[in-house]
Design a protein around this motif. Structure first.
Motif, PDB file in Angstrom:
ATOM      1  N   ALA A  40       0.836  -1.188   0.000  1.00  0.00           N
ATOM      2  CA  ALA A  40       0.000   0.000   0.000  1.00  0.00           C
ATOM      3  C   ALA A  40       0.873   1.241   0.000  1.00  0.00           C
ATOM      4  N   SER A  41       0.405   2.259  -0.684  1.00  0.00           N
ATOM      5  CA  SER A  41       1.086   3.544  -0.654  1.00  0.00           C
ATOM      6  C   SER A  41       0.054   4.626  -0.467  1.00  0.00           C
ATOM      7  N   GLY A  42       0.483   5.797  -0.031  1.00  0.00           N
ATOM      8  CA  GLY A  42      -0.449   6.890   0.187  1.00  0.00           C
ATOM      9  C   GLY A  42      -0.843   6.982   1.643  1.00  0.00           C
ATOM     10  N   SER A  43      -1.410   8.112   2.025  1.00  0.00           N
ATOM     11  CA  SER A  43      -1.844   8.329   3.398  1.00  0.00           C
ATOM     12  C   SER A  43      -3.353   8.275   3.466  1.00  0.00           C
ATOM     13  N   GLU A  44      -3.889   8.245   4.703  1.00  0.00           N
ATOM     14  CA  GLU A  44      -5.336   8.188   4.868  1.00  0.00           C
ATOM     15  C   GLU A  44      -5.978   9.405   4.209  1.00  0.00           C
ATOM     16  N   GLY A  45      -7.002   9.150   3.408  1.00  0.00           N
ATOM     17  CA  GLY A  45      -7.652  10.217   2.663  1.00  0.00           C
ATOM     18  C   GLY A  45      -7.190  10.255   1.220  1.00  0.00           C
ATOM     19  N   CYS A  76       0.287  -4.774 -15.647  1.00  0.00           N
ATOM     20  CA  CYS A  76      -0.022  -3.929 -14.474  1.00  0.00           C
ATOM     21  C   CYS A  76      -1.505  -3.572 -14.398  1.00  0.00           C
ATOM     22  N   ALA A  77      -2.367  -4.509 -14.830  1.00  0.00           N
ATOM     23  CA  ALA A  77      -3.815  -4.268 -14.794  1.00  0.00           C
ATOM     24  C   ALA A  77      -4.289  -4.119 -13.360  1.00  0.00           C
ATOM     25  N   THR A  78      -5.198  -3.177 -13.122  1.00  0.00           N
ATOM     26  CA  THR A  78      -5.721  -2.923 -11.780  1.00  0.00           C
ATOM     27  C   THR A  78      -7.233  -2.723 -11.815  1.00  0.00           C
ATOM     28  N   PHE A  79      -7.840  -2.720 -10.657  1.00  0.00           N
ATOM     29  CA  PHE A  79      -9.232  -2.325 -10.499  1.00  0.00           C
ATOM     30  C   PHE A  79      -9.316  -1.431  -9.272  1.00  0.00           C
ATOM     31  N   ALA A  80     -10.384  -0.639  -9.175  1.00  0.00           N
ATOM     32  CA  ALA A  80     -10.534   0.325  -8.086  1.00  0.00           C
ATOM     33  C   ALA A  80     -11.599  -0.142  -7.101  1.00  0.00           C
ATOM     34  N   THR A  81     -11.438   0.246  -5.845  1.00  0.00           N
ATOM     35  CA  THR A  81     -12.471   0.033  -4.831  1.00  0.00           C
ATOM     36  C   THR A  81     -12.930   1.386  -4.299  1.00  0.00           C
ATOM     37  N   GLU A  82     -14.183   1.409  -3.816  1.00  0.00           N
ATOM     38  CA  GLU A  82     -14.752   2.640  -3.284  1.00  0.00           C
ATOM     39  C   GLU A  82     -14.890   2.571  -1.772  1.00  0.00           C
ATOM     40  N   TRP A 112     -11.229   4.563  -3.112  1.00  0.00           N
ATOM     41  CA  TRP A 112     -10.352   4.389  -1.956  1.00  0.00           C
ATOM     42  C   TRP A 112      -8.985   3.845  -2.355  1.00  0.00           C
ATOM     43  N   GLY A 113      -8.970   2.834  -3.241  1.00  0.00           N
ATOM     44  CA  GLY A 113      -7.691   2.223  -3.574  1.00  0.00           C
ATOM     45  C   GLY A 113      -7.724   1.482  -4.895  1.00  0.00           C
ATOM     46  N   HIS A 114      -6.538   1.037  -5.309  1.00  0.00           N
ATOM     47  CA  HIS A 114      -6.370   0.299  -6.557  1.00  0.00           C
ATOM     48  C   HIS A 114      -5.659  -1.014  -6.253  1.00  0.00           C
ATOM     49  N   PHE A 115      -6.120  -2.082  -6.885  1.00  0.00           N
ATOM     50  CA  PHE A 115      -5.610  -3.424  -6.624  1.00  0.00           C
ATOM     51  C   PHE A 115      -5.263  -4.118  -7.929  1.00  0.00           C
ATOM     52  N   ALA A 116      -4.277  -5.007  -7.848  1.00  0.00           N
ATOM     53  CA  ALA A 116      -3.899  -5.784  -9.023  1.00  0.00           C
ATOM     54  C   ALA A 116      -5.063  -6.661  -9.468  1.00  0.00           C
ATOM     55  N   LEU A 117      -5.316  -6.678 -10.760  1.00  0.00           N
ATOM     56  CA  LEU A 117      -6.425  -7.446 -11.338  1.00  0.00           C
ATOM     57  C   LEU A 117      -5.890  -8.774 -11.850  1.00  0.00           C
ATOM     58  N   GLY A 118      -6.114  -9.821 -11.076  1.00  0.00           N
ATOM     59  CA  GLY A 118      -5.578 -11.130 -11.417  1.00  0.00           C
ATOM     60  C   GLY A 118      -6.382 -11.831 -12.502  1.00  0.00           C
ATOM     61  N   ARG A 124      -9.371  -1.053  10.603  1.00  0.00           N
ATOM     62  CA  ARG A 124      -9.557   0.206   9.883  1.00  0.00           C
ATOM     63  C   ARG A 124      -9.609  -0.029   8.368  1.00  0.00           C
ATOM     64  N   LEU A 125      -8.728  -0.873   7.863  1.00  0.00           N
ATOM     65  CA  LEU A 125      -8.750  -1.185   6.436  1.00  0.00           C
ATOM     66  C   LEU A 125     -10.115  -1.729   6.020  1.00  0.00           C
ATOM     67  N   GLU A 126     -10.661  -2.629   6.832  1.00  0.00           N
ATOM     68  CA  GLU A 126     -11.943  -3.235   6.478  1.00  0.00           C
ATOM     69  C   GLU A 126     -13.073  -2.222   6.565  1.00  0.00           C
ATOM     70  N   SER A 127     -13.074  -1.383   7.585  1.00  0.00           N
ATOM     71  CA  SER A 127     -14.132  -0.390   7.737  1.00  0.00           C
ATOM     72  C   SER A 127     -14.126   0.599   6.579  1.00  0.00           C
ATOM     73  N   LEU A 128     -12.952   0.986   6.132  1.00  0.00           N
ATOM     74  CA  LEU A 128     -12.850   1.910   5.006  1.00  0.00           C
ATOM     75  C   LEU A 128     -13.350   1.283   3.711  1.00  0.00           C
ATOM     76  N   GLN A 129     -13.343  -0.043   3.649  1.00  0.00           N
ATOM     77  CA  GLN A 129     -13.745  -0.705   2.414  1.00  0.00           C
ATOM     78  C   GLN A 129     -15.176  -1.229   2.418  1.00  0.00           C
ATOM     79  N   ASN A 130     -15.704  -1.638   3.583  1.00  0.00           N
ATOM     80  CA  ASN A 130     -17.069  -2.175   3.550  1.00  0.00           C
ATOM     81  C   ASN A 130     -18.069  -1.390   4.398  1.00  0.00           C
ATOM     82  N   GLY A 131     -17.606  -0.375   5.122  1.00  0.00           N
ATOM     83  CA  GLY A 131     -18.525   0.500   5.839  1.00  0.00           C
ATOM     84  C   GLY A 131     -19.063  -0.029   7.142  1.00  0.00           C
ATOM     85  N   LYS A 132     -18.606  -1.203   7.584  1.00  0.00           N
ATOM     86  CA  LYS A 132     -19.045  -1.700   8.886  1.00  0.00           C
ATOM     87  C   LYS A 132     -18.356  -0.908   9.995  1.00  0.00           C
TER      88      LYS A 132
END
Length: 498
Positions: A2-7, A26-32, A40-46, A93-101
């Motif tokens: 991971a790179s970047g700071s919160e926000g 270097c294919a990726t997909f984004a998450t909200e 929120w972030g970008h992940f490698a697209l396998g 924190r990672l999970e809350s930022l990604q699924n809103g729980k």
């Protein structure tokens, strides 16, 4: 990494063979972030190539891992547990930022995840065969319990690491290696946990993570060198996994959907039952497989219960899940938000009445978040669409019943059988209901309890196999029977011995 700071937007890659790995091109997909509606972030697209690399890494590590002494294997699992515990705040924190729980709930989950690794790490050196007494005293017959090989773990977004570890822990204890394909909605925490495993000494390639979408999952499920698939998710996806695995005779464990009934009898402690009904559906915004989405309430209490539930639902504080004062966060995706709206609209069209909610919520300062108001429906027919199908959102159908037989008939009258709740002070009734309900878990005067050493799984369309407890480790082992003739005399080759 991971790179970047919160926000700011972050970047993650696959974790294969103990190293970060890019996808081809270097294919990726984004998450909200569902709280803000922003990227929120970008992940490698396998794709199949990345799955092949992960299977190769897991296959290479398999002989090393299975041939470690079981005690050593268990101790490494326990060291991994310690590392996860130390990093529980980060993982939550990672999970809350990604699924809103709610952050508090997810940090708590991250803190109890190690219990699974401690438990199965402790079981690793207690996997035993047996000597079988035969009529022929000159023959020694014994069994060996052996691992299956490479296990594919395909997980949903609602409790990413918690649900994954329920499969990973028994698989590793049994001597298997794993490839995890987390949901494309919430991949980050599983990657972080896999890094921690390698950091504490788990051999490279034992725990691998390939991120991606449905095509990635299909490549893993269909791979000829993957011995078993452990899948948690929806019924139709589970059906597809089962069919694909059956084609090549791979093993499967399926933990699928639910339409759980929370049954309140007229002798129940109503305040206690009310708390259980609310927690059963509005905790995690209804995004849990065991959500008590059908409240079956004795007709004597029905009107009173509706009034109490509506009042409490109206008081639920909706907002940022990172805020400790928030009681319910957003649903995880735009698609889930649209599904909640659509299912409530269909229920109303079929005659249901909205007692509370039924619309999007708009907490202050979060205009683009995926928020749906806590929703209570009445006049819901037991055979209506919303009473038969999983919403996976904060929608509760309150259905009256007159007697025990009717409650059982309504509760069992769906394709699902994951869980059920019974609220009564009559101990005989409680145990009768526990026997009659077609559900893998029955809670009496409580709801949503789960632990590492008690089996969990579904009846009917809710799944195949069991997670947790000693039963789970058996599902990651195969049994070999060994026969050894101890008599030196020559046997007649044309006489079959029995």
């Amino acid at each position: 990494m991971a790179s970047g700071s919160e926000g700011s937007e972050v970047r993650f890659r696959h974790w294969i063979g103990g190293a970060e790995t890019e996808s081809a091109g270097c294919a990726t997909f984004a998450t909200e972030n569902p709280t803000t509606g922003k990227i929120w972030g970008h992940f490698a697209l396998g794709r199949a190539g990345e799955v092949d690399r992960a299977v190769e890494a897991a296959s290479s590590a398999f002989e090393t891992w299975r041939n470690l002494s079981p005690t050593r294997r268990g101790r490494l699992m326990m060291r991994w547990a310690d590392a996860i515990l130390e990093n529980a705040e980060t993982i939550g924190r990672l999970e809350s930022l990604q699924n809103g729980k709610l952050l508090n709930e997810l940090v708590l989950q991250a803190r109890i995840v190690p219990d699974w690794l401690y438990y199965y790490g402790g079981l690793a050196d207690k996997i035993e065969g047996r000597v079988i007494p035969l009529d022929r005293g000159s023959v020694l017959n014994y069994t060996l319990r052996e691992p299956l090989g490479v296990v594919g773990v395909v997980m949903p977004w609602n409790s990413p690491l918690f649900l994954a570890i329920m499969a990973i822990a028994p698989a590793l204890a049994a001597g298997n290696t794993v490839i995890i394909k987390p949901s494309e909605v919430t991949p980050a925490s599983v990657i972080e946990a896999a890094r921690l495993a390698e950091r504490v000494g788990v051999p490279k390639g034992v725990v691998n993570v390939v991120t991606g979408d449905r095509e990635t999952s299909e490549a893993l499920v269909n791979h000829p060198d993957v011995a078993k698939i452990a899948f948690t998710g929806g019924v139709e996806a589970g059906r597809a996994v089962a069919v694909a695995a059956a084609r090549r005779f791979a093993h499967v464990t399926l933990e699928l959907g639910g339409k759980s009934a929370n049954i309140v009898f007229d002798d129940a402690d109503l305040k206690q039952a009310e708390a259980g009904l609310l927690a059963g559906i509005f905790a995690a915004a209804g995004q849990t497989c065991v959500a008590g989405s059908r409240a079956l309430v004795h007709r004597k209490l029905h009107a009173q219960a509706l009034e109490m539930l509506a009042r409490r639902a109206a008081s639920i504080k909706i907002g940022d899940p990172l805020d400790a004062a928030t009681q319910m966060g957003p649903v995880a995706t735009r698609a889930q938000l649209a599904k909640d709206e659509g299912m409530v609209a269909k229920a109303v069209a079929e005659g249901a009445e909205i007692v509370h909610g039924g619309v999007r919520a708009n907490p202050p300062g979060l205009p683009d978040g995926f928020f749906f108001a806590p929703t209570i429906l009445t006049n819901v027919k037991p055979d209506s669409y919303i009473a038969q199908n999983e919403v996976f959102g904060p929608v509760l159908s309150v259905i009256p019943f007159d007697d025990e037989d009717e409650a059982v008939a309504i509760a069992n009258g769906t394709a699902f059988g994951l869980a059920a709740g019974v609220w009564t002070l009559n101990i005989r009734r409680a145990h009768r209901m526990a026997r009659k309900l077609q559900a893998g878990t029955v809670w009496v005067n409580m709801y949503r309890g789960m632990t590492f050493n008690s089996p969990f799984g579904g009846y009917k369309a809710s799944g195949i196999g069991r997670q947790n407890g000693i039963e789970a480790i058996d599902q990651y082992l195969q049994t070999k029977s060994v026969w050894c003739e101890l008599d030196d005399s020559v046997q007649d080759p044309f006489v079959m011995r029995s």
